[in-house]
Design a protein around this motif. Structure first.
Motif, PDB file in Angstrom:
ATOM      1  N   ALA A  52       0.831  -1.198   0.000  1.00  0.00           N
ATOM      2  CA  ALA A  52       0.000   0.000   0.000  1.00  0.00           C
ATOM      3  C   ALA A  52       0.868   1.252   0.000  1.00  0.00           C
ATOM      4  O   ALA A  52       0.506   2.279  -0.586  1.00  0.00           O
ATOM      5  N   GLU A  53       2.009   1.174   0.655  1.00  0.00           N
ATOM      6  CA  GLU A  53       2.904   2.328   0.730  1.00  0.00           C
ATOM      7  C   GLU A  53       3.420   2.718  -0.651  1.00  0.00           C
ATOM      8  O   GLU A  53       3.533   3.904  -0.965  1.00  0.00           O
ATOM      9  N   SER A  54       3.723   1.729  -1.477  1.00  0.00           N
ATOM     10  CA  SER A  54       4.246   2.042  -2.804  1.00  0.00           C
ATOM     11  C   SER A  54       3.184   2.707  -3.672  1.00  0.00           C
ATOM     12  O   SER A  54       3.481   3.641  -4.425  1.00  0.00           O
ATOM     13  N   ALA A  55       1.929   2.252  -3.551  1.00  0.00           N
ATOM     14  CA  ALA A  55       0.843   2.880  -4.310  1.00  0.00           C
ATOM     15  C   ALA A  55       0.619   4.316  -3.848  1.00  0.00           C
ATOM     16  O   ALA A  55       0.412   5.230  -4.659  1.00  0.00           O
ATOM     17  N   ASP A  56       0.664   4.522  -2.532  1.00  0.00           N
ATOM     18  CA  ASP A  56       0.458   5.858  -1.975  1.00  0.00           C
ATOM     19  C   ASP A  56       1.580   6.803  -2.402  1.00  0.00           C
ATOM     20  O   ASP A  56       1.331   7.954  -2.794  1.00  0.00           O
ATOM     21  N   THR A  57       2.808   6.309  -2.350  1.00  0.00           N
ATOM     22  CA  THR A  57       3.951   7.126  -2.766  1.00  0.00           C
ATOM     23  C   THR A  57       3.853   7.498  -4.239  1.00  0.00           C
ATOM     24  O   THR A  57       4.092   8.652  -4.631  1.00  0.00           O
ATOM     25  N   MET A  58       3.494   6.534  -5.061  1.00  0.00           N
ATOM     26  CA  MET A  58       3.382   6.775  -6.493  1.00  0.00           C
ATOM     27  C   MET A  58       2.327   7.838  -6.786  1.00  0.00           C
ATOM     28  O   MET A  58       2.537   8.730  -7.615  1.00  0.00           O
ATOM     29  N   MET A  59       1.182   7.760  -6.075  1.00  0.00           N
ATOM     30  CA  MET A  59       0.117   8.732  -6.303  1.00  0.00           C
ATOM     31  C   MET A  59       0.556  10.131  -5.869  1.00  0.00           C
ATOM     32  O   MET A  59       0.343  11.119  -6.598  1.00  0.00           O
ATOM     33  N   HIS A  60       1.169  10.233  -4.702  1.00  0.00           N
ATOM     34  CA  HIS A  60       1.603  11.551  -4.216  1.00  0.00           C
ATOM     35  C   HIS A  60       2.637  12.171  -5.158  1.00  0.00           C
ATOM     36  O   HIS A  60       2.582  13.379  -5.450  1.00  0.00           O
ATOM     37  N   GLU A  61       3.559  11.368  -5.631  1.00  0.00           N
ATOM     38  CA  GLU A  61       4.585  11.888  -6.536  1.00  0.00           C
ATOM     39  C   GLU A  61       3.989  12.330  -7.865  1.00  0.00           C
ATOM     40  O   GLU A  61       4.375  13.370  -8.426  1.00  0.00           O
ATOM     41  N   LEU A  62       3.038  11.560  -8.371  1.00  0.00           N
ATOM     42  CA  LEU A  62       2.375  11.924  -9.620  1.00  0.00           C
ATOM     43  C   LEU A  62       1.664  13.262  -9.492  1.00  0.00           C
ATOM     44  O   LEU A  62       1.826  14.166 -10.334  1.00  0.00           O
ATOM     45  N   LEU A  63       0.865  13.411  -8.438  1.00  0.00           N
ATOM     46  CA  LEU A  63       0.069  14.627  -8.291  1.00  0.00           C
ATOM     47  C   LEU A  63       0.939  15.834  -7.941  1.00  0.00           C
ATOM     48  O   LEU A  63       0.630  16.962  -8.353  1.00  0.00           O
ATOM     49  N   ALA A  64       2.008  15.606  -7.210  1.00  0.00           N
ATOM     50  CA  ALA A  64       2.921  16.721  -6.904  1.00  0.00           C
ATOM     51  C   ALA A  64       3.561  17.250  -8.183  1.00  0.00           C
ATOM     52  O   ALA A  64       3.656  18.478  -8.403  1.00  0.00           O
ATOM     53  N   GLU A  65       3.986  16.336  -9.038  1.00  0.00           N
ATOM     54  CA  GLU A  65       4.582  16.746 -10.310  1.00  0.00           C
ATOM     55  C   GLU A  65       3.560  17.444 -11.191  1.00  0.00           C
ATOM     56  O   GLU A  65       3.852  18.473 -11.823  1.00  0.00           O
ATOM     57  N   ALA A  66       2.339  16.919 -11.236  1.00  0.00           N
ATOM     58  CA  ALA A  66       1.285  17.525 -12.059  1.00  0.00           C
ATOM     59  C   ALA A  66       0.908  18.905 -11.542  1.00  0.00           C
ATOM     60  O   ALA A  66       0.606  19.819 -12.325  1.00  0.00           O
ATOM     61  N   HIS A  67       0.933  19.074 -10.223  1.00  0.00           N
ATOM     62  CA  HIS A  67       0.612  20.387  -9.652  1.00  0.00           C
ATOM     63  C   HIS A  67       1.694  21.408 -10.004  1.00  0.00           C
ATOM     64  O   HIS A  67       1.395  22.571 -10.316  1.00  0.00           O
ATOM     65  N   GLU A  68       2.939  20.973  -9.966  1.00  0.00           N
ATOM     66  CA  GLU A  68       4.055  21.872 -10.248  1.00  0.00           C
ATOM     67  C   GLU A  68       3.991  22.452 -11.661  1.00  0.00           C
ATOM     68  O   GLU A  68       4.373  23.594 -11.889  1.00  0.00           O
ATOM     69  N   ILE A  69       3.514  21.662 -12.601  1.00  0.00           N
ATOM     70  CA  ILE A  69       3.455  22.134 -13.989  1.00  0.00           C
ATOM     71  C   ILE A  69       2.077  22.695 -14.348  1.00  0.00           C
ATOM     72  O   ILE A  69       1.786  22.949 -15.513  1.00  0.00           O
ATOM     73  N   GLY A  70       1.206  22.847 -13.339  1.00  0.00           N
ATOM     74  CA  GLY A  70      -0.066  23.517 -13.545  1.00  0.00           C
ATOM     75  C   GLY A  70      -1.187  22.665 -14.104  1.00  0.00           C
ATOM     76  O   GLY A  70      -2.214  23.211 -14.523  1.00  0.00           O
ATOM     77  N   LEU A  71      -1.057  21.336 -14.087  1.00  0.00           N
ATOM     78  CA  LEU A  71      -2.125  20.478 -14.615  1.00  0.00           C
ATOM     79  C   LEU A  71      -3.258  20.301 -13.621  1.00  0.00           C
ATOM     80  O   LEU A  71      -4.423  20.238 -13.996  1.00  0.00           O
ATOM     81  N   VAL A  72      -2.913  20.203 -12.359  1.00  0.00           N
ATOM     82  CA  VAL A  72      -3.891  19.883 -11.316  1.00  0.00           C
ATOM     83  C   VAL A  72      -4.190  21.120 -10.484  1.00  0.00           C
ATOM     84  O   VAL A  72      -3.283  21.755  -9.952  1.00  0.00           O
ATOM     85  N   SER A  73      -5.478  21.457 -10.379  1.00  0.00           N
ATOM     86  CA  SER A  73      -5.888  22.602  -9.570  1.00  0.00           C
ATOM     87  C   SER A  73      -6.006  22.220  -8.100  1.00  0.00           C
ATOM     88  O   SER A  73      -5.630  22.977  -7.207  1.00  0.00           O
ATOM     89  N   ASP A  74      -6.540  21.027  -7.846  1.00  0.00           N
ATOM     90  CA  ASP A  74      -6.751  20.564  -6.474  1.00  0.00           C
ATOM     91  C   ASP A  74      -6.961  19.055  -6.539  1.00  0.00           C
ATOM     92  O   ASP A  74      -7.345  18.512  -7.581  1.00  0.00           O
TER      93      ASP A  74
END
Length: 478
Positions: A300-322
């Motif tokens: 479960a930790e690997s799935a959680d880490t993967m999701m957080h890293e994905l969304l953090a990267e997407a937020h940085e480049i302006g893809l994700v609002s929230d």
């Protein structure tokens, strides 16, 4: 075909069918037959003198042999959850219904080979549970999984929410047992992942909607159960942003990306308004949303880490609002319940004209923009609720009636609206039937939109398998 059988009276013919299954397994009373005569949306209504409930492949064989000899048309019935009228008999009352609801066994589970063998009438949820008991996953997942049956899933080549990772039923099936219209039984219950020995007969029956025979058994693939899972609900500015997020998720997560769903704001409003217990996980409002599902084989930790890293990267480049990332299994289920309730939530809003279409994934933003423009040119106040499986290109392009409009008048424009939406689908080399099938609803349009040779080849196949024309007449092809 014997002359005796050809000249049997209707009463004698029906009695002969009843004798095959026994009176306890045949419905003849009008009240008992009535639930089998319509589909969920009420678009199609038929008539039938008889519902047969065979208990074995041999009984199905005897029914179809008698049907061929007497020229009696047969409509196979599975879980009755179809949305295109494929399971509804014709209005003339000549069709006999054949229900597989008694043939619902899980025949065998082989965790070493990762296969499960089930009757055609086995309920999808029961197949899922049988796999889970062996620490495996049968990955087909549908909103109707508590009532739909494997034979119907195969006959319509069902897709669902996990096609992105696991494929549809065609990819999840290794072998079939099928009763042909003549009553002959084809035992194709092979468990081979490699079998390149001639024409693939299995693939002819999958997606044929009961027009070539009756699927009475299947060998289905299982996969190891994921050890980790994480689900996120993401606010987005546009379908273009959703597509870019999907591309980023595919690159970062690979095969761990098991679901990517697109939802519009109006769909969220309908669902939170009409479905008990559903709420918007985000406090801010966004034009579009994505549901991102990640499953990993280790933890479960690997799935959680993967999701957080994905969304953090997407937020940085302006893809994700929230975004909201599920903090528990209950929240994961709640996020999916919101998505899976979206179609049901449209019912209280009045009439809804549905489209189950697919286009290349990269074409989804352009398709949505062009289809919206075409619909609003035809009906300016229509409320468009387009949602679905962005990851595999399947969009449920549904249109709710204008506020205060007359429902009957709105539904009467079904074909007119279909025409403009499907024109955009064809422009993008898409399909007007992504996962619900053809049935009666799209039969004529399918023939009109396909190359003539394609339709002719389908007719030749139908003639070869069903020369008497008894199997589910009027469905798929004319």
């Amino acid at each position: 075909m014997t002359s005796m059988n050809v000249t049997m009276s209707l009463a004698d013919r029906l009695r002969a069918f009843v004798d095959i299954v026994g009176e306890a397994n045949a419905l003849t009373a009008t009240a008992d037959i009535k639930p089998y005569l319509t589909e969920n949306r009420g678009l199609y209504h038929g008539a039938s003198p008889l519902v047969l409930k065979p208990g074995s492949t041999q009984e199905v064989s005897a029914i179809l042999k008698l049907a061929s000899e007497t020229g009696t048309s047969i409509v196979p019935v599975s879980g009755r959850t179809g949305l295109v009228g494929g399971q509804v008999p014709r209005e003339d009352g000549q069709d006999v219904l054949l229900s597989l609801e008694r043939m619902n066994r899980i025949r065998e589970v082989d965790p070493v080979a990762d296969v499960i063998v089930a009757d055609g009438g086995a309920i999808l949820a029961d197949v899922q549970k049988a796999a889970e008991a062996h620490d495996r996953l049968f990955p087909l997942s549908l909103g109707s999984e508590g009532s739909c049956r494997i034979g119907g899933n195969l006959a319509t080549n069902a897709g669902g929410t996990a096609v992105l990772a696991y494929g549809n039923m065609r990819q999840l099936c290794l072998g079939l047992e099928v009763v042909l219209p003549t009553g002959e039984i084809w035992d194709g219950l092979r468990r081979l992942k490699k079998d390149n020995s001639g024409y693939d007969l299995r693939d002819l029956f999958i997606g044929a909607e009961g027009t070539l025979g009756v699927i009475t058994g299947a060998v289905l693939k299982m996969v190891p159960r994921p050890r980790g899972r994480q689900v996120a609900y993401v606010g987005l500015a546009s379908p273009e942003a959703a597509l870019k997020l999907f591309e980023k998720a595919s690159q970062r997560c690979g095969s761990a990306l098991t679901g990517f769903e697109l939802m519009p704001r109006i769909g969220i409003e309908f669902t939170t308004k009409h479905i008990a217990g559903v709420r918007d996980p985000l406090t801010s409002v966004h034009p579009w949303y994505a549901l991102v599902d990640i499953s990993t084989s280790d933890s479960a930790e690997s799935a959680d880490t993967m999701m957080h890293e994905l969304l953090a990267e997407a937020h940085e480049i302006g893809l994700v609002s929230d975004a909201a990332i599920a903090s528990s299994l209950a929240q994961q289920k709640a996020f999916w319940h919101l998505r899976e309730s979206m179609s049901e939530a449209q019912r209280p809003e009045g009439g809804s004209i549905k489209h189950d279409v697919s286009v290349p994934v990269s074409s989804i933003p352009a398709f949505l923009a062009e289809a919206d423009a075409a619909v609003h040119a035809l009906m300016p106040d229509a409320r468009i609720c387009a949602f679905g499986h962005l990851g595999d290109g399947n969009i449920h392009y549904n249109i709710s009636q204008p506020v205060g409009a007359d429902k009957a008048a709105f539904i009467a424009r079904w074909r007119e609206v279909n025409a403009v939406v499907h024109a955009v689908v064809h422009k993008h080399t898409g399909s007007i039937s992504a996962e619900h099938g053809v049935g009666q609803l799209k039969r004529d349009e399918l023939a009109a939109s396909r190359p003539a040779i394609e339709t002719e080849l389908m007719r030749r196949i139908k003639q070869a398998f069903d020369p008497a024309g008894i199997m589910n007449p009027g469905k798929v092809i004319g």
